[in-house]
Design an enzyme around this catalytic site. Sequence first.
Site, PDB file in Angstrom:
ATOM      1  CG  PHE A 241     -14.523  -3.857  -2.626  1.00 27.10           C
ATOM      2  CD1 PHE A 241     -14.335  -2.498  -2.482  1.00 27.10           C
ATOM      3  CD2 PHE A 241     -15.184  -4.325  -3.750  1.00 27.10           C
ATOM      4  CE1 PHE A 241     -14.809  -1.608  -3.439  1.00 27.10           C
ATOM      5  CE2 PHE A 241     -15.655  -3.446  -4.716  1.00 27.10           C
ATOM      6  CZ  PHE A 241     -15.467  -2.080  -4.550  1.00 27.10           C
ATOM      7  N   PRO A 242     -15.615  -4.356   1.777  1.00 23.11           N
ATOM      8  CG  PRO A 242     -15.442  -3.538   3.960  1.00 23.11           C
ATOM      9  CD  PRO A 242     -14.642  -3.746   2.701  1.00 23.11           C
ATOM     10  CG  LEU A 243     -18.513  -0.311   3.203  1.00 21.44           C
ATOM     11  CD1 LEU A 243     -18.128   1.107   3.611  1.00 21.44           C
ATOM     12  CD2 LEU A 243     -19.801  -0.729   3.887  1.00 21.44           C
TER      13      LEU A 243
ATOM     14  CE1 TYR B 129      -3.093  -2.966   0.255  1.00 20.58           C
ATOM     15  CE2 TYR B 129      -3.489  -2.433   2.552  1.00 20.58           C
ATOM     16  CZ  TYR B 129      -3.746  -3.220   1.449  1.00 20.58           C
ATOM     17  OH  TYR B 129      -4.643  -4.251   1.526  1.00 20.58           O
TER      18      TYR B 129
ATOM     19  N   GLY C 226     -22.995  -0.657  -3.863  1.00 19.22           N
ATOM     20  CA  GLY C 226     -23.523   0.489  -4.592  1.00 19.22           C
ATOM     21  C   GLY C 226     -24.804   0.187  -5.352  1.00 19.22           C
TER      22      GLY C 226
END
Length: 290
Positions: free
Chosen positions: A212-214, A67, A217
Amino acid sequence: MQQKDLAVKSGEFVVGNDLRVARLGFGAMRITGRGIWGAPANRAEAIRVLRRAIELGINFIDTADSYGPNVSEEIIAEALHPYPAGLVIATKGGFKRPGPDQWVENGRPEHLKSACEGSLRRLRLDRIDLYQLHRIDPKVPAGDQLGALRDLQSEGKIKHIGLSEVSVQQIQHAQTMVPIVSVQNRYSLADRGSEDVLQYCEREGIGFIPWFPLAAGQLSGSKSPVGREAERLNITPSQVALAWLLSRSPVMLPIPGTSSVKHLEENVAAAGVTLDENKIRELGEAARAS
């Protein structure tokens, strides 16, 4: 319960039988530049995010040497070292970064050992509580990659070993060589391709860290079940999605990331959201049907 204790409402999980963490953690990928490359646009805000996370009761931070590369680990140390008691910092190795948004597996034992040494230096640690193989490199025998982590563990440089983006079969194979205490796969209300892996983790008592828990969309419109539930509870669709994850399994350890204090506080508030069993099932079925 005071605001500083909000994350505790998510419940607790014990990683590897000795690392007790609040189930809602923080993913530190987004405190870097565009394309997960270079320094963040606002380094001071990134530092405020990390310090606010601790104030809110988060004691599990997930990062990786890739990162930035290196940037996320450096900022974590700058913001939080000397670390508060009970803080678990998990990091990962196994990628090279040629440029923004570019990720190339590198599971060569010499690379993994060098990567771990670099993470120890940047994080200012003598030992990493949870070190995760970021990917199993298909070009290198899995036994060589896991053997490198086993060596690091025997040298006292890492405490526990985790895996990322793996199948049940890969976890089982790894377990023949080293104890595996966590698995980090992509998973959300809208993306449950790793359902079998989650179920395996439940049976084995392995922490499941959804990245990527959200990714909800397509479910968050005002007419969607998630959107309607968010309106009913006067919260955001993202908070509904996080609350659903926390309700889905006792081994679930969501790590939503952000570079904004406001967004961080919104995410952590999801720890206090309660969904009844009927609503959990309804949202899950709606997501499958979409």
